[in-house]
Design a protein around this motif. Structure first.
Motif, PDB file in Angstrom:
ATOM      1  N   ARG A 257       0.844  -1.194   0.000  1.00 21.75           N
ATOM      2  CA  ARG A 257       0.000   0.000   0.000  1.00 21.75           C
ATOM      3  C   ARG A 257       0.877   1.240   0.000  1.00 21.75           C
ATOM      4  N   GLU A 258       0.451   2.190  -0.770  1.00 22.06           N
ATOM      5  CA  GLU A 258       1.178   3.454  -0.823  1.00 22.06           C
ATOM      6  C   GLU A 258       0.500   4.452   0.106  1.00 22.06           C
ATOM      7  N   ILE A 259       1.302   5.101   0.923  1.00 26.38           N
ATOM      8  CA  ILE A 259       0.783   6.111   1.833  1.00 26.38           C
ATOM      9  C   ILE A 259       1.165   7.478   1.279  1.00 26.38           C
ATOM     10  N   ARG A 260       0.151   8.285   1.054  1.00 21.21           N
ATOM     11  CA  ARG A 260       0.386   9.630   0.547  1.00 21.21           C
ATOM     12  C   ARG A 260       0.505  10.595   1.720  1.00 21.21           C
ATOM     13  N   PRO A 261       1.335  11.615   1.571  1.00 14.12           N
ATOM     14  CA  PRO A 261       1.407  12.635   2.626  1.00 14.12           C
ATOM     15  C   PRO A 261       0.071  13.365   2.745  1.00 14.12           C
TER      16      PRO A 261
END
Length: 95
Positions: free
Chosen positions: A3-7
């Motif tokens: 999973r990619e976590i965006r700021p």
């Protein structure tokens, strides 16, 4: 699965004058640096081209004024507040 976590980007949530007013009110309580960062978030939410048009300032000038660590002139801050459809209101600190 990765999973990619965006700021976190506050500008994605600033979709009304009421929300903008609440955000800026909270930011000013934290001091000038946070207040100026909040102005930048709001300008991003509104759209820099739109803010430039409303303030009569150039986009490049706005980007410089709203860059982290900048010290914009009072006149610039005033124009931004008006462009966001807000007014300043002061209350006593004690009372």
């Amino acid at each position: 699965m990765r999973r990619e976590i965006r700021p976190f980007d506050a500008s994605e949530y600033l979709d009304s004058e009421e929300m903008i007013a609440e955000y800026l009110s909270a930011a000013i309580e934290e001091g000038p640096d946070v207040f100026l960062l909040a102005l930048g978030d709001i300008a991003k939410a509104v759209g820099m081209a739109e803010v430039a048009q409303r303030t009569g300032l150039g986009r490049e000038s706005l980007y410089k004024s709203l860059a982290p660590g900048s010290k914009p002139r009072y006149e610039t801050v005033w124009k931004l507040i008006q462009a966001f459809g807000l007014k300043l209101k002061f209350e006593p600190m004690h009372g």
